[in-house]
Design a protein around this motif. Structure first.
Motif: not given
Length: 282
Positions: A165-167, A203-205, A225-234, A251-252
């Protein structure tokens, strides 16, 4: 002649040091994504180049990289070099996706064919190096690690068909400004990411972008935007290039689609896409 001008993301980006020529040495991984501008090239009798685009803020003069690419190639063509280039912009401008560099390489490839110059990929890359550091990558077609100014390439494991997803919120970031303020890397990190990707791990790290801190000062919404991505399971979310585009790897496709549907009403540019080879015409 119609062409697709594909964008890229930087899966990670390390700024090493400033060079004597004023540029910076970097270490980055570049990845094509299925987001593209549409370009149509026609020959004319005008003996010059006409660049047409309806997008606000899109330059149509000699500052455009398309113009610079045409100017660099026309010296090798003995006949009338007149062309009309129409660009339908889908990628945001000055956003870290290499849109201008991609447009330039796309037009140079087309002119190489139209004018029967028969230049190799390597010849086109050599000509384009002084136009822009990102331009040589757009003559390639796959994931590559890039060092030096950004066009010393090394093969990577094939990365394709990964949901991304690109924002972008429409904020423009000046790459020269970011380079003038960025802190140089204190330790090398890229090898760890390459090793992880070679194991087909995401892996995120291991993902990073040394330019993020400066770009966030210009466009604070990058962090949102980064926080929204992680909130939605990126699995990973990161700024691309000097920004302000942010990507998220999922993941999917189901998770990516869900995030797309929730965020497309919140931000100006939202692309539900995937990692590809450039020759993909889906």
């Amino acid at each position: 002649m119609k062409r697709k001008s594909y964008g890229k993301i930087n899966l990670s980006l390390e700024v090493l040091n400033k060079r004597e020529d004023g540029f910076h040495n970097i270490d980055t991984i570049m990845q094509f994504v299925d987001v593209y501008d549409e370009i149509e090239i026609e020959t004319t009798n005008s003996n010059t180049i006409e660049i047409v685009c309806d997008e606000e803020g899109f330059p149509k003069d000699e500052t455009n990289l398309i113009y610079k690419g045409w100017e660099a190639l026309k010296v090798f063509y003995k006949e009338n070099p007149g062309v009309r280039v129409e660009v339908i912009k889908n990628m945001p401008i000055a956003a870290g996706m290499g849109g201008g560099s991609s447009n330039c390489a796309c037009v140079m490839e087309a002119l190489n064919e139209i004018w029967n110059l028969n230049f190799s990929k390597e010849k086109l890359q050599e000509i384009s190096k002084d136009i822009g550091s990102d331009v040589p990558y757009f003559f390639e077609n796959r994931t590559l690690r890039a060092t030096g100014r950004g066009f010393d390439f090394y093969d990577m494991i094939k990365i394709e068909d990964i949901p991304i997803l690109i924002i972008n919120n429409g904020c423009k970031v000046s790459t020269p400004y970011v380079y003038s303020k960025v802190e140089m890397a204190k330790e090398r990190k890229m090898d760890k990411l390459v090793e992880s990707l070679n194991r087909r791990e995401i892996k995120k790290e291991f993902f990073f972008n040394d330019m993020t801190k400066v770009s966030v000062e210009v466009c604070p919404e990058i962090e949102d935007i980064i926080e929204d991505m992680y909130r939605l399971d990126a699995k990973v979310s990161l700024m691309s290039g000097s920004g302000s585009t942010v990507f998220g790897i999922f993941d999917s496709y189901e998770e990516c689609n869900n995030a797309y549907n929730l965020l497309k009403v919140k931000y100006r540019y939202v692309f539900n896409t995937r990692a590809i080879r450039r020759d993909y015409e889906g």
